[in-house]
Design a protein around this motif. Structure first.
Motif, PDB file in Angstrom:
ATOM      1  N   GLN A   1       0.702  10.647 -10.971  1.00 16.86           N
ATOM      2  CA  GLN A   1       1.043   9.231 -10.955  1.00 16.86           C
ATOM      3  C   GLN A   1       0.789   8.611 -12.324  1.00 16.86           C
ATOM      4  N   ASN A   2       1.660   7.680 -12.691  1.00 17.53           N
ATOM      5  CA  ASN A   2       1.501   6.942 -13.939  1.00 17.53           C
ATOM      6  C   ASN A   2       0.832   5.606 -13.613  1.00 17.53           C
ATOM      7  N   ILE A   3      -0.454   5.486 -13.840  1.00 17.93           N
ATOM      8  CA  ILE A   3      -1.206   4.274 -13.538  1.00 17.93           C
ATOM      9  C   ILE A   3      -1.006   3.286 -14.690  1.00 17.93           C
ATOM     10  N   SER A   4      -0.433   2.125 -14.383  1.00 19.38           N
ATOM     11  CA  SER A   4      -0.125   1.131 -15.421  1.00 19.38           C
ATOM     12  C   SER A   4      -0.869  -0.162 -15.136  1.00 19.38           C
TER      13      SER A   4
ATOM     14  N   GLN B   1     -14.927  -7.545 -14.191  1.00 22.32           N
ATOM     15  CA  GLN B   1     -14.257  -6.404 -13.582  1.00 22.32           C
ATOM     16  C   GLN B   1     -13.204  -6.868 -12.585  1.00 22.32           C
ATOM     17  N   MET B   2     -12.336  -5.941 -12.193  1.00 21.46           N
ATOM     18  CA  MET B   2     -11.314  -6.238 -11.186  1.00 21.46           C
ATOM     19  C   MET B   2     -10.871  -4.934 -10.538  1.00 21.46           C
ATOM     20  N   SER B   3     -10.252  -5.040  -9.371  1.00 18.25           N
ATOM     21  CA  SER B   3      -9.801  -3.859  -8.632  1.00 18.25           C
ATOM     22  C   SER B   3      -8.280  -3.855  -8.550  1.00 18.25           C
ATOM     23  N   SER B   4      -7.754  -2.683  -8.307  1.00 15.59           N
ATOM     24  CA  SER B   4      -6.315  -2.540  -8.098  1.00 15.59           C
ATOM     25  C   SER B   4      -5.995  -2.744  -6.618  1.00 15.59           C
ATOM     26  N   ALA B   5      -4.740  -2.636  -6.275  1.00 11.62           N
ATOM     27  CA  ALA B   5      -4.342  -2.687  -4.865  1.00 11.62           C
ATOM     28  C   ALA B   5      -4.812  -1.415  -4.161  1.00 11.62           C
ATOM     29  N   PHE B   6      -4.979  -1.499  -2.838  1.00 18.24           N
ATOM     30  CA  PHE B   6      -5.384  -0.323  -2.079  1.00 18.24           C
ATOM     31  C   PHE B   6      -4.234   0.684  -2.002  1.00 18.24           C
ATOM     32  N   PHE B   7      -4.587   1.962  -1.915  1.00 18.42           N
ATOM     33  CA  PHE B   7      -3.612   3.026  -1.692  1.00 18.42           C
ATOM     34  C   PHE B   7      -4.273   4.122  -0.874  1.00 18.42           C
ATOM     35  N   ASN B   8      -3.454   4.925  -0.209  1.00 18.48           N
ATOM     36  CA  ASN B   8      -3.953   6.006   0.642  1.00 18.48           C
ATOM     37  C   ASN B   8      -3.724   7.354  -0.039  1.00 18.48           C
TER      38      ASN B   8
ATOM     39  N   GLU C   1      -0.838  15.802   2.945  1.00 21.54           N
ATOM     40  CA  GLU C   1       0.470  16.120   3.492  1.00 21.54           C
ATOM     41  C   GLU C   1       1.552  15.422   2.691  1.00 21.54           C
ATOM     42  N   THR C   2       2.784  15.981   2.768  1.00 21.68           N
ATOM     43  CA  THR C   2       3.916  15.405   2.057  1.00 21.68           C
ATOM     44  C   THR C   2       4.323  14.110   2.721  1.00 21.68           C
ATOM     45  N   THR C   3       4.533  13.074   1.910  1.00 18.43           N
ATOM     46  CA  THR C   3       4.954  11.775   2.418  1.00 18.43           C
ATOM     47  C   THR C   3       6.219  11.345   1.712  1.00 18.43           C
ATOM     48  N   ASP C   4       6.821  10.256   2.193  1.00 20.37           N
ATOM     49  CA  ASP C   4       8.037   9.707   1.602  1.00 20.37           C
ATOM     50  C   ASP C   4       7.744   8.539   0.675  1.00 20.37           C
ATOM     51  N   SER C   5       6.515   8.405   0.229  1.00 19.20           N
ATOM     52  CA  SER C   5       6.174   7.280  -0.642  1.00 19.20           C
ATOM     53  C   SER C   5       6.781   7.463  -2.010  1.00 19.20           C
ATOM     54  N   THR C   6       6.939   6.369  -2.723  1.00 13.99           N
ATOM     55  CA  THR C   6       7.554   6.385  -4.047  1.00 13.99           C
ATOM     56  C   THR C   6       6.558   6.912  -5.065  1.00 13.99           C
ATOM     57  N   THR C   7       7.004   7.849  -5.882  1.00 12.28           N
ATOM     58  CA  THR C   7       6.170   8.445  -6.912  1.00 12.28           C
ATOM     59  C   THR C   7       6.677   8.013  -8.267  1.00 12.28           C
ATOM     60  N   THR C   8       5.806   7.532  -9.116  1.00 10.24           N
ATOM     61  CA  THR C   8       6.195   7.079 -10.444  1.00 10.24           C
ATOM     62  C   THR C   8       6.319   8.275 -11.356  1.00 10.24           C
TER      63      THR C   8
ATOM     64  N   ARG D   1       0.827  -1.211   0.000  1.00  7.15           N
ATOM     65  CA  ARG D   1       0.000   0.000   0.000  1.00  7.15           C
ATOM     66  C   ARG D   1       0.858   1.257   0.000  1.00  7.15           C
ATOM     67  N   ALA D   2       0.652   2.105  -0.998  1.00  7.19           N
ATOM     68  CA  ALA D   2       1.390   3.368  -1.120  1.00  7.19           C
ATOM     69  C   ALA D   2       0.511   4.514  -0.639  1.00  7.19           C
ATOM     70  N   THR D   3       1.177   5.613  -0.276  1.00 11.49           N
ATOM     71  CA  THR D   3       0.471   6.831   0.121  1.00 11.49           C
ATOM     72  C   THR D   3       0.835   7.933  -0.870  1.00 11.49           C
TER      73      THR D   3
END
Length: 254
Positions: free
Chosen positions: A34-37, A112-119, A123-130, A25-27
């Motif tokens: 974001q580049n949704i692939s 149909q199908m769902s993607s993984a959850f994300f938050n 606020e600024t976070t340290d999560s990875t941005t594509t 799970r990313a924030t």
């Protein structure tokens, strides 16, 4: 309902799969890009944003963020936003891909199908941005040409410099590093004056040396002191003047 969704998701996993959002799970910060692939075998499909309930027992349908009718896209650029959702209620979201046009959203009979959850967070976070690469941007533009208009607002501006702008920026930096014509002229005049002064000084020095070589040496006479005569010499008898002239007498011959 949740059990039915789980079974339907497992059955559709072979038909579609998201690679971003990642499995862990990313924030994501609201306002980022974001580049949704993904990869899918759906011919015509839509992707919507859903909000997961805080207790995890239900989800709220959200807006359509991407759709296509020719299966030509495997990714799209998404400006992260919460739309009308309240993050205080829940900050957990996921993408829901379903086959068909947006009118079929929520229809459980559609594959149909769902993607993984994300938050989502403000606020600024340290999560990875594509990062959005030029190739992915081109794929996104090619895909959206054959689709109807999405409800997701596109980013108003792009911060990626074009090759022409980069070359122009480099040329401006190179020109700014060169000396102006006025500075070059000033340096040339200064060098010329310094050279002229050196030549004049050398000429004067050589002329002085020549004068010293031609001029005759000045001889200063040296006075030799005469010896002082002894007292007996300068106190000798006075000179007697002889008034008469002695003449030889004639001797008569016999």
């Amino acid at each position: 309902m949740i059990a039915f969704l789980v079974v339907l998701t497992i059955a559709s996993f072979s038909l579609a799969q998201f690679s971003n959002p990642p499995a862990d799970r990313a924030t994501w910060k609201v306002g980022d890009v974001q580049n949704i692939s993904f990869k899918t075998e759906f011919t015509t499909f839509s992707i919507a944003l859903w909000q997961q309930a805080r207790d995890g027992g239900s989800a709220t349908l959200g807006p359509i963020v991407f759709q296509t009718v020719n299966n030509a896209a495997t990714q799209f650029t998404w400006l992260v936003q919460a739309y009308d959702f309240d993050l205080a209620v829940s900050d957990v979201f996921f993408f829901w891909m379903f086959e068909g046009d947006p009118s079929l959203q929520g229809n459980q009979s559609s594959p149909q199908m769902s993607s993984a959850f994300f938050n989502l967070s403000y606020e600024t976070t340290d999560s990875t941005t594509t990062e959005v690469s030029p190739s992915s941007t081109s794929a996104f533009q090619a895909a959206t040409q054959a689709t109807t208009q999405s409800t997701t607002p596109a980013p108003s501006s792009s911060t990626i410099d074009q090759p022409g702008e980069i070359a122009q920026h480099d040329s401006v930096q190179k020109e700014s590093g060169d000396l102006s014509s006025g500075a070059k002229a000033g340096i040339g005049i200064s060098v010329g004056l310094v050279g002229l002064i050196i030549i004049v000084c050398v000429g004067l020095y050589i002329r002085k040396l020549k004068k010293q070589a031609v001029a005759p040496p000045i001889i200063i006479p040296q006075l030799i002191p005469q010896p002082i005569p002894q007292k007996e010499v300068w106190q000798g008898p006075p000179v007697v003047e002889i008034d008469t002239v002695q003449r030889s007498s004639h001797v008569e011959l016999p």
